[in-house]
Motif scaffolding. Structure first.
Motif, PDB file in Angstrom:
ATOM      1  N   MET A   1      75.981  60.199  64.136  1.00 58.82           N
ATOM      2  CA  MET A   1      74.520  60.177  64.048  1.00 58.82           C
ATOM      3  C   MET A   1      74.041  60.878  62.776  1.00 58.82           C
ATOM      4  SD  MET A   1      73.235  58.488  66.548  1.00 58.82           S
ATOM      5  CE  MET A   1      71.547  59.030  66.474  1.00 58.82           C
ATOM      6  N   LYS A   2      74.713  61.968  62.403  1.00 58.96           N
ATOM      7  CA  LYS A   2      74.341  62.679  61.172  1.00 58.96           C
ATOM      8  C   LYS A   2      74.605  61.799  59.955  1.00 58.96           C
ATOM      9  CE  LYS A   2      72.926  66.356  58.996  1.00 58.96           C
ATOM     10  NZ  LYS A   2      71.522  66.829  59.136  1.00 58.96           N
ATOM     11  N   LYS A   3      75.749  61.095  59.945  1.00 59.99           N
ATOM     12  CA  LYS A   3      76.062  60.203  58.828  1.00 59.99           C
ATOM     13  C   LYS A   3      75.048  59.069  58.729  1.00 59.99           C
ATOM     14  CE  LYS A   3      81.060  61.008  58.678  1.00 59.99           C
ATOM     15  NZ  LYS A   3      82.404  60.396  58.831  1.00 59.99           N
ATOM     16  N   ILE A   4      74.673  58.508  59.870  1.00 57.95           N
ATOM     17  CA  ILE A   4      73.679  57.428  59.872  1.00 57.95           C
ATOM     18  C   ILE A   4      72.349  57.918  59.324  1.00 57.95           C
ATOM     19  CG2 ILE A   4      72.334  55.921  61.368  1.00 57.95           C
ATOM     20  CD1 ILE A   4      74.817  55.703  63.157  1.00 57.95           C
ATOM     21  N   GLU A   5      71.976  59.128  59.704  1.00 58.72           N
ATOM     22  CA  GLU A   5      70.711  59.695  59.216  1.00 58.72           C
ATOM     23  C   GLU A   5      70.742  59.878  57.692  1.00 58.72           C
ATOM     24  OE1 GLU A   5      67.866  63.640  60.009  1.00 58.72           O
ATOM     25  OE2 GLU A   5      69.754  63.356  61.101  1.00 58.72           O
ATOM     26  N   LEU A   6      71.870  60.387  57.178  1.00 62.43           N
ATOM     27  CA  LEU A   6      71.994  60.567  55.733  1.00 62.43           C
ATOM     28  C   LEU A   6      71.962  59.226  55.000  1.00 62.43           C
ATOM     29  CD1 LEU A   6      74.745  63.358  55.642  1.00 62.43           C
ATOM     30  CD2 LEU A   6      72.287  63.629  55.226  1.00 62.43           C
ATOM     31  N   LEU A   7      72.614  58.207  55.566  1.00 61.30           N
ATOM     32  CA  LEU A   7      72.602  56.887  54.954  1.00 61.30           C
ATOM     33  C   LEU A   7      71.193  56.295  54.929  1.00 61.30           C
ATOM     34  CD1 LEU A   7      75.874  55.340  56.444  1.00 61.30           C
ATOM     35  CD2 LEU A   7      75.472  56.054  54.081  1.00 61.30           C
ATOM     36  N   GLU A   8      70.442  56.514  55.989  1.00 61.81           N
ATOM     37  CA  GLU A   8      69.065  56.023  56.022  1.00 61.81           C
ATOM     38  C   GLU A   8      68.220  56.708  54.955  1.00 61.81           C
ATOM     39  OE1 GLU A   8      67.590  53.670  57.680  1.00 61.81           O
ATOM     40  OE2 GLU A   8      69.338  53.045  58.848  1.00 61.81           O
ATOM     41  N   ILE A   9      68.423  58.017  54.766  1.00 60.14           N
ATOM     42  CA  ILE A   9      67.671  58.749  53.734  1.00 60.14           C
ATOM     43  C   ILE A   9      68.029  58.218  52.352  1.00 60.14           C
ATOM     44  CG2 ILE A   9      67.349  61.008  52.682  1.00 60.14           C
ATOM     45  CD1 ILE A   9      67.758  62.240  55.457  1.00 60.14           C
ATOM     46  N   SER A  10      69.340  58.008  52.102  1.00 57.93           N
ATOM     47  CA  SER A  10      69.768  57.483  50.807  1.00 57.93           C
ATOM     48  C   SER A  10      69.208  56.086  50.566  1.00 57.93           C
ATOM     49  CB  SER A  10      71.295  57.458  50.743  1.00 57.93           C
ATOM     50  OG  SER A  10      71.834  58.766  50.875  1.00 57.93           O
ATOM     51  N   LYS A  11      69.191  55.268  51.611  1.00 61.31           N
ATOM     52  CA  LYS A  11      68.656  53.917  51.478  1.00 61.31           C
ATOM     53  C   LYS A  11      67.187  53.943  51.080  1.00 61.31           C
ATOM     54  CE  LYS A  11      67.783  49.768  54.208  1.00 61.31           C
ATOM     55  NZ  LYS A  11      67.883  49.148  55.570  1.00 61.31           N
ATOM     56  N   ARG A  12      66.415  54.816  51.741  1.00 63.62           N
ATOM     57  CA  ARG A  12      64.987  54.905  51.399  1.00 63.62           C
ATOM     58  C   ARG A  12      64.792  55.385  49.959  1.00 63.62           C
ATOM     59  NH1 ARG A  12      64.635  56.875  56.807  1.00 63.62           N
ATOM     60  NH2 ARG A  12      64.697  59.037  56.051  1.00 63.62           N
ATOM     61  N   LYS A  13      65.650  56.304  49.513  1.00 65.46           N
ATOM     62  CA  LYS A  13      65.530  56.787  48.134  1.00 65.46           C
ATOM     63  C   LYS A  13      65.851  55.685  47.130  1.00 65.46           C
ATOM     64  CE  LYS A  13      66.462  61.663  49.114  1.00 65.46           C
ATOM     65  NZ  LYS A  13      67.389  62.818  48.915  1.00 65.46           N
ATOM     66  N   PHE A  14      66.877  54.869  47.422  1.00 58.26           N
ATOM     67  CA  PHE A  14      67.214  53.765  46.532  1.00 58.26           C
ATOM     68  C   PHE A  14      66.092  52.738  46.458  1.00 58.26           C
ATOM     69  CE2 PHE A  14      71.910  54.685  47.380  1.00 58.26           C
ATOM     70  CZ  PHE A  14      71.989  55.482  46.246  1.00 58.26           C
ATOM     71  N   LEU A  15      65.318  52.629  47.550  1.00 61.00           N
ATOM     72  CA  LEU A  15      64.183  51.709  47.561  1.00 61.00           C
ATOM     73  C   LEU A  15      62.927  52.325  46.962  1.00 61.00           C
ATOM     74  CD1 LEU A  15      64.631  50.151  51.123  1.00 61.00           C
ATOM     75  CD2 LEU A  15      65.190  49.101  48.925  1.00 61.00           C
ATOM     76  N   GLY A  16      63.050  53.575  46.464  1.00 58.84           N
ATOM     77  CA  GLY A  16      61.906  54.237  45.842  1.00 58.84           C
ATOM     78  C   GLY A  16      61.004  54.936  46.833  1.00 58.84           C
ATOM     79  N   GLU A  17      61.475  55.192  48.025  1.00 58.46           N
ATOM     80  CA  GLU A  17      60.672  55.857  49.053  1.00 58.46           C
ATOM     81  C   GLU A  17      61.193  57.280  49.279  1.00 58.46           C
ATOM     82  OE1 GLU A  17      60.945  53.476  52.506  1.00 58.46           O
ATOM     83  OE2 GLU A  17      60.040  51.697  51.594  1.00 58.46           O
ATOM     84  N   GLY A  18      60.283  58.171  49.585  1.00 61.05           N
ATOM     85  CA  GLY A  18      60.666  59.542  49.907  1.00 61.05           C
ATOM     86  C   GLY A  18      61.225  60.313  48.734  1.00 61.05           C
ATOM     87  N   LEU A  19      60.739  60.023  47.534  1.00 60.51           N
ATOM     88  CA  LEU A  19      61.226  60.733  46.343  1.00 60.51           C
ATOM     89  C   LEU A  19      60.421  61.987  46.034  1.00 60.51           C
ATOM     90  CD1 LEU A  19      61.835  57.666  43.990  1.00 60.51           C
ATOM     91  CD2 LEU A  19      63.516  58.919  45.349  1.00 60.51           C
ATOM     92  N   GLN A  20      59.385  62.258  46.799  1.00 62.33           N
ATOM     93  CA  GLN A  20      58.533  63.405  46.504  1.00 62.33           C
ATOM     94  C   GLN A  20      59.295  64.722  46.639  1.00 62.33           C
ATOM     95  OE1 GLN A  20      57.809  61.001  48.584  1.00 62.33           O
ATOM     96  NE2 GLN A  20      56.054  59.923  47.667  1.00 62.33           N
ATOM     97  N   SER A  21      60.213  64.778  47.580  1.00 63.30           N
ATOM     98  CA  SER A  21      60.944  66.026  47.815  1.00 63.30           C
ATOM     99  C   SER A  21      62.207  66.147  46.974  1.00 63.30           C
ATOM    100  CB  SER A  21      61.327  66.129  49.297  1.00 63.30           C
ATOM    101  OG  SER A  21      62.157  65.036  49.671  1.00 63.30           O
ATOM    102  N   CYS A  22      62.492  65.146  46.116  1.00 63.88           N
ATOM    103  CA  CYS A  22      63.716  65.169  45.313  1.00 63.88           C
ATOM    104  C   CYS A  22      63.499  65.980  44.039  1.00 63.88           C
ATOM    105  CB  CYS A  22      64.129  63.743  44.939  1.00 63.88           C
ATOM    106  SG  CYS A  22      64.620  62.743  46.352  1.00 63.88           S
TER     107      CYS A  22
END
Length: 219
Positions: free
Chosen positions: A99-120
Motif C-alpha cells: 500500500m505504501k508503494k502504491i501511494e508513492l507511485l500515485e504521487i510520482s504519477k501526479r507529479k509527472f502529469l504536472g500535478e501537486g508540484l507546489q510542495s516540491c
C-alpha cells in the motif's frame, strides 16, 4: 456359513429403545470403571439420555478430567494457532508495504502529469525534469525504430510488386509475339483483295453504246 454384517440403525419402538439404552449404558459405565482400575487410567465418561438425563463416571473428579482435557487440547492447538497468527501478521506487513508503494507511485504519477508540484523543491523538480527528458528520449528512439521497421516492410513489398509487374510484362510481350503472324496474314489478304478489285473497271462512261464500245476497244 458366514453370516453377513447387519446394518445398525435406530430402534423404532420406544420401549425397546429405552431398555436397550439402559443395558448399554450400564455396560459402558462398567467398562469405563474396569479400564480405570485395571489400567490405572484417568477416565471421564459423560452420557445424556434421549430425555436429557445426565449419566457420568470419572475415575478421580469430572472437573479435573475436563480441565486436563482443556489443557491438553490447548497445548495441541496452540502451535497451529501461533503459525496462523504469524502468517497473518506477515501478510498484514506485506500488505502495508504494498500500500505504501502504491501511494508513492500515485504521487510520482501526479507529479509527472504536472500535478501537486507546489510542495516540491527545486531539486525534486529538476530530477522530475531529467527523468521526463530520459523518458522522451526513449520514446523517440522507439518511434524511430518503428518508422525504420515500417520502411523496411514497404521496401520488401515494393520488391514483390516489382517482380510481379516484370512477370506480367513478360507474359504480355509473349502474347503479342504469338499474335503477330496471324495479323500479317490478314494484312496480305487485304492487299490481295485490293489488287484484285483494282482489275475491275470502275470508270464511269457516259454516252451511246457505240461510243462505249469503241472506247473499250481503244483501251
Amino acid at each position: 456359513m458366514v453370516r453377513g454384517k447387519t446394518q445398525m440403525r435406530r430402534i423404532e419402538n420406544a420401549t425397546s429403545r429405552q431398555v436397550t439404552f439402559s443395558k448399554r449404558r450400564n455396560g459402558l459405565l462398567k467398562k469405563a470403571f474396569e479400564l480405570s482400575v485395571l489400567c490405572d487410567a484417568e477416565v471421564g465418561l459423560i452420557i445424556f439420555s434421549p430425555r436429557g438425563k445426565l449419566y457420568e463416571f470419572a475415575s478421580s473428579s469430572m472437573q479435573e478430567v475436563i480441565d486436563r482435557y482443556k489443557r491438553h487440547t490447548k497445548d495441541r492447538v496452540q502451535p497451529e494457532n501461533q503459525a496462523d497468527a504469524q502468517n497473518l501478521q506477515h501478510m498484514q506487513h506485506e500488505a502495508a508495504i504494498l500500500m505504501k508503494k502504491i501511494e508513492l507511485l500515485e504521487i510520482s504519477k501526479r507529479k509527472f502529469l504536472g500535478e501537486g508540484l507546489q510542495s516540491c523543491t527545486l531539486q525534486e523538480i529538476q530530477q522530475i525534469e531529467k527523468q521526463l527528458e530520459r523518458s522522451v528520449s526513449t520514446i523517440r528512439a522507439r518511434k524511430t525504430q518503428v518508422f525504420k521497421e515500417q520502411v523496411e516492410r514497404l521496401k520488401e513489398k515494393e520488391k514483390i510488386l516489382t517482380a510481379e509487374n516484370a512477370k506480367l510484362r513478360e507474359k504480355f510481350v509473349g502474347l503479342q509475339q504469338n499474335q503477330t503472324p496471324s495479323e500479317d496474314k490478314e494484312g496480305e489478304a487485304v492487299c490481295t483483295d485490293s489488287s484484285e478489285k483494282s482489275d475491275v473497271e470502275t470508270e464511269l462512261i457516259i454516252g451511246p453504246p457505240e461510243s462505249r464500245t469503241r472506247r473499250l476497244l481503244q483501251n
